[in-house]
Scaffold this motif. Structure first.
Motif, mmCIF file in Angstrom:
data_model
loop_
_atom_site.group_PDB
_atom_site.id
_atom_site.type_symbol
_atom_site.label_atom_id
_atom_site.label_comp_id
_atom_site.label_asym_id
_atom_site.label_seq_id
_atom_site.Cartn_x
_atom_site.Cartn_y
_atom_site.Cartn_z
ATOM 1 N N LEU A 76 0.890 -1.281 0.013
ATOM 2 C CA LEU A 76 0.082 0.179 0.132
ATOM 3 C C LEU A 76 0.788 1.294 0.173
ATOM 4 C CD1 LEU A 76 -3.144 -0.361 2.443
ATOM 5 C CD2 LEU A 76 -3.074 0.201 0.000
ATOM 6 N N LEU A 77 2.030 1.116 0.387
ATOM 7 C CA LEU A 77 2.838 2.293 0.623
ATOM 8 C C LEU A 77 3.057 3.085 -0.605
ATOM 9 C CD1 LEU A 77 6.088 1.757 2.663
ATOM 10 C CD2 LEU A 77 4.672 3.724 2.707
ATOM 11 N N ARG A 78 3.535 2.705 -1.635
ATOM 12 C CA ARG A 78 3.644 3.516 -2.839
ATOM 13 C C ARG A 78 2.326 4.022 -3.258
ATOM 14 N NH1 ARG A 78 8.834 4.879 -3.332
ATOM 15 N NH2 ARG A 78 10.191 3.093 -3.361
ATOM 16 N N SER A 79 1.259 3.071 -3.392
ATOM 17 C CA SER A 79 0.073 3.599 -3.961
ATOM 18 C C SER A 79 -0.501 4.574 -3.082
ATOM 19 C CB SER A 79 -1.080 2.572 -4.197
ATOM 20 O OG SER A 79 -1.061 1.688 -3.033
ATOM 21 N N LEU A 80 -0.156 4.747 -1.811
ATOM 22 C CA LEU A 80 -0.710 6.022 -0.953
ATOM 23 C C LEU A 80 0.124 6.918 -1.200
ATOM 24 C CD1 LEU A 80 -0.835 4.304 2.547
ATOM 25 C CD2 LEU A 80 -2.616 5.381 1.516
ATOM 26 N N ALA A 81 1.517 7.029 -1.639
ATOM 27 C CA ALA A 81 2.223 7.996 -2.286
ATOM 28 C C ALA A 81 1.606 8.541 -3.454
ATOM 29 C CB ALA A 81 3.634 7.576 -2.276
ATOM 30 N N ASP A 82 1.412 7.552 -4.558
ATOM 31 C CA ASP A 82 0.806 7.958 -5.589
ATOM 32 C C ASP A 82 -0.218 8.987 -5.721
ATOM 33 O OD1 ASP A 82 3.014 6.827 -6.854
ATOM 34 O OD2 ASP A 82 1.788 4.799 -7.512
ATOM 35 N N VAL A 83 -1.269 8.819 -4.499
ATOM 36 C CA VAL A 83 -2.295 9.605 -4.457
ATOM 37 C C VAL A 83 -2.227 10.786 -3.631
ATOM 38 C CG1 VAL A 83 -4.254 7.709 -5.189
ATOM 39 C CG2 VAL A 83 -3.256 7.971 -2.724
ATOM 40 N N GLY A 84 -0.958 10.954 -3.384
ATOM 41 C CA GLY A 84 -0.538 12.122 -2.347
ATOM 42 C C GLY A 84 -1.007 12.084 -0.953
ATOM 43 N N LEU A 85 -1.310 11.148 -0.339
ATOM 44 C CA LEU A 85 -1.549 11.103 0.933
ATOM 45 C C LEU A 85 -0.553 11.054 1.972
ATOM 46 C CD1 LEU A 85 -5.096 8.809 0.664
ATOM 47 C CD2 LEU A 85 -4.858 11.317 0.703
ATOM 48 N N LEU A 86 0.554 10.436 1.686
ATOM 49 C CA LEU A 86 1.684 10.463 2.241
ATOM 50 C C LEU A 86 2.354 11.777 2.736
ATOM 51 C CD1 LEU A 86 3.647 7.263 1.216
ATOM 52 C CD2 LEU A 86 1.904 7.480 3.158
ATOM 53 N N GLY A 87 2.156 12.593 1.595
ATOM 54 C CA GLY A 87 2.696 13.993 1.706
ATOM 55 C C GLY A 87 1.802 15.144 1.758
ATOM 56 N N VAL A 88 0.413 14.866 2.337
ATOM 57 C CA VAL A 88 -0.653 15.914 2.164
ATOM 58 C C VAL A 88 -0.611 16.921 2.964
ATOM 59 C CG1 VAL A 88 -2.177 14.820 4.179
ATOM 60 C CG2 VAL A 88 -3.253 15.818 2.288
ATOM 61 N N ILE A 89 0.405 17.251 3.912
ATOM 62 C CA ILE A 89 0.424 18.389 4.859
ATOM 63 C C ILE A 89 2.066 18.864 4.537
ATOM 64 C CG2 ILE A 89 -1.104 18.184 6.475
ATOM 65 C CD1 ILE A 89 1.245 17.165 8.346
ATOM 66 N N VAL A 90 2.731 18.416 3.635
ATOM 67 C CA VAL A 90 4.133 18.533 3.078
ATOM 68 C C VAL A 90 3.964 19.620 1.927
ATOM 69 C CG1 VAL A 90 6.670 17.752 2.376
ATOM 70 C CG2 VAL A 90 4.898 16.554 4.198
ATOM 71 N N PRO A 91 4.942 20.671 2.208
ATOM 72 C CA PRO A 91 5.043 21.759 0.809
ATOM 73 C C PRO A 91 5.357 20.945 -0.247
ATOM 74 C CG PRO A 91 5.931 22.737 2.992
ATOM 75 C CD PRO A 91 5.823 21.286 3.449
ATOM 76 N N ARG A 92 4.986 21.389 -1.237
ATOM 77 C CA ARG A 92 5.471 20.801 -2.924
ATOM 78 C C ARG A 92 7.013 20.635 -2.972
ATOM 79 N NH1 ARG A 92 0.941 23.388 -4.645
ATOM 80 N NH2 ARG A 92 -0.848 22.122 -4.744
ATOM 81 N N LYS A 93 7.708 21.688 -2.471
ATOM 82 C CA LYS A 93 9.034 21.686 -2.799
ATOM 83 C C LYS A 93 9.883 20.554 -2.106
ATOM 84 C CE LYS A 93 10.288 24.870 1.082
ATOM 85 N NZ LYS A 93 11.015 26.179 1.379
ATOM 86 N N TYR A 94 9.155 19.721 -0.890
ATOM 87 C CA TYR A 94 9.774 18.831 -0.473
ATOM 88 C C TYR A 94 9.049 17.494 -1.011
ATOM 89 C CZ TYR A 94 11.710 22.271 2.755
ATOM 90 O OH TYR A 94 12.626 23.154 3.234
ATOM 91 N N GLY A 95 8.162 17.556 -2.101
ATOM 92 C CA GLY A 95 7.649 16.446 -2.733
ATOM 93 C C GLY A 95 6.201 16.459 -2.196
ATOM 94 N N GLY A 96 5.654 17.230 -1.316
ATOM 95 C CA GLY A 96 4.288 16.751 -0.975
ATOM 96 C C GLY A 96 3.374 17.450 -1.747
ATOM 97 N N SER A 97 2.101 17.094 -1.127
ATOM 98 C CA SER A 97 0.788 17.933 -2.005
ATOM 99 C C SER A 97 0.393 18.966 -1.417
ATOM 100 C CB SER A 97 -0.116 16.740 -2.081
ATOM 101 O OG SER A 97 -0.364 15.772 -1.147
ATOM 102 N N GLU A 98 0.955 19.261 -0.310
ATOM 103 C CA GLU A 98 0.814 20.650 0.406
ATOM 104 C C GLU A 98 -0.892 21.098 0.573
ATOM 105 O OE1 GLU A 98 3.218 23.655 -1.399
ATOM 106 O OE2 GLU A 98 2.524 25.182 0.043
#
Ligand SMILES: Cc1cc2nc3c(=O)[nH]c(=O)nc-3n(C[C@H](O)[C@H](O)[C@H](O)COP(=O)(O)OP(=O)(O)OC[C@H]3O[C@@H](n4cnc5c(N)ncnc54)[C@H](O)[C@@H]3O)c2cc1C
Length: 378
Positions: free
Chosen positions: A41-63
């Motif tokens: 599930l790890l990669r697919s959670l990353a693919d839909v942007g849920l792992l980095g939901v609160i992380v700024p885009r400049k660090y790879g998140g979906s902000e």
């Protein structure tokens, strides 16, 4: 007052709902059986942007912010609170690095956490008692060019799938006596212990950590020496508690759905039991608990997105109320099922077990009430 979600939040909600139905639901029986988080599930959670939901885009998140996070965690937890709690603990580490990390630590760790190279975790609780932070026994002793850690942690979510856990240890006395560190899996003297066998949230890995003369470089300190208590409390209250509240909200939504479905399909005295007033009252109670928890969760997350300092009190309120409401509601949903509620093939028993585990994770109800009464009395 506008109760409508902004468009980006609506999109996250739809994405998380579809993801939960398609990718998470088929894995629930396996998680119940093994108690382990499915690595797939790890990669697919990353693919839909849920792992980095609160992380700024400049660090790879979906902000997308905290309201979007709450809504996403609710959708995931409606299908599997175990996956919701796994995600929420992962977000805690991303938030702590954002709040306290150096530029170098952010650049090194955040993209990896958003990509799903590994899961995030914050290790604070010890066998000596999670409620008493100053009573912790794990020490970090300064030595030339770094630190030496000794002690242990328990009940740590995601510990088996985390390559660089955040660990809080004692570096002095009193409220400035704790410091936070970023470890590396495989560091000499650091080992991970057993995977706990929990009654609920099966599928969220929970385990132990041991440190025996574990040597860390000076670059592993997160924030300044003595800031560990502040970092732990802010991360728990502003990220951990709303995360657990969102997990409980997902459980509440599922409880209402299961209660309604069963009461319409079960026939007694020639009619569905939904016609019985006692059953209707149970359903009304579940509904009121769900909607009250929803309002508290959304408002607390909105306050955090506005940068309001009073958000922590509201998040604690949301956590205590939503988790206790989930216990009440799942018990009522279970009662509506009669004997069927105690059978493993009905999902309502899983909701009830998951709700019970959510009460202590992220801080107990009693500790939450101490925090709240202090806010009111001061
Ligand atoms: C599924 C799960 C996942 C978890 N994940 C993590 C994690 O990732 N990282 C982490 O660090 N921890 C984690 N925890 C630990 C969690 O934070 C602790 O369980 C929680 O803080 C309570 O600590 P404790 O279990 O040691 O209970 P204790 O602190 O021993 O408390 C026992 C009882 O005493 C009550 N109590 C304590 N102090 C007071 C007081 N002053 N007044 C009144 N009553 C009081 C408590 O409310 C509780 O009822 C997790 C726990 C669970 C169950």
């Amino acid at each position: 007052m506008d109760f409508e979600f902004p468009n980006p939040v609506k999109i996250v909600q739809r994405t998380a709902r579809d993801f939960a139905r398609q990718a998470v639901a088929p894995l629930v029986p396996q998680m119940e059986e093994t108690g382990r988080f499915p690595k797939s599930l790890l990669r697919s959670l990353a693919d839909v942007g849920l792992l980095g939901v609160i992380v700024p885009r400049k660090y790879g998140g979906s902000e997308l912010g905290f309201l979007a996070r709450t809504v996403a965690l609710t959708e995931i937890s409606k299908v599997s609170a175990a996956v919701g709690v796994t995600l929420q603990c992962h977000h805690m580490q991303t938030a702590a690095i954002l709040d306290w990390g150096s530029r170098e630590q952010k650049e090194r760790h955040l993209p990896a956490l958003c990509r799903g190279d590994y899961l995030g975790t914050c290790a604070i609780t010890e066998p000596t008692g999670g409620s008493d932070l100053t009573g912790m026994g794990t020490t970090a002793r300064p030595e030339r060019g770094g630190w030496v850690l000794n002690g242990s942690k328990c009940f740590i979510t995601n510990v088996h799938l985390c390559a660089a856990p955040l660990v809080v240890a004692k570096t002095g006395e009193g409220s400035r006596g704790l410091s936070a560190f970023l470890l590396k899996k495989g560091a000499p003297g650091f080992s991970v212990g057993r995977d706990e066998h929990k009654v609920g949230l099966r599928g969220a890995d929970t385990g132990e950590m041991f440190f025996k003369n574990c040597r860390l470089g000076s670059e592993s300190l997160l924030g300044d020496e003595g800031e560990g208590m502040k970092a732990a409390l802010k991360t728990i209250s502003e990220v951990g508690r709303p995360g657990m509240a969102a997990a409980a909200l997902g459980i509440l939504e599922a409880a209402l759905e299961e209660a309604v479905k069963f009461s319409k399909s079960r026939t007694l005295y020639g009619k569905p039991i939904a016609n019985l007033q006692a059953i209707q009252w149970h359903i009304a109670d579940i509904m009121m608990d769900l909607e009250s928890a929803r309002l508290l969760c959304y408002r607390a997350s909105w306050l955090k997105d506005q940068g309001r300092l009073d958000c922590a009190t509201h998040m604690t309120m949301a956590k205590v109320f939503a988790t206790e409401a989930a216990v009440r509601a799942t018990r009522k949903a279970l009662e509506i099922h009669g004997g069927c509620g105690t059978m493993m093939e009905y999902p309502v028993q899983r909701l009830w077990r998951d709700a019970m585990v959510c009460v202590s994770a992220g801080g107990t109800t009693e500790i939450g009430k101490i925090v709240l009464s202090r806010a009111a009395l001061n």
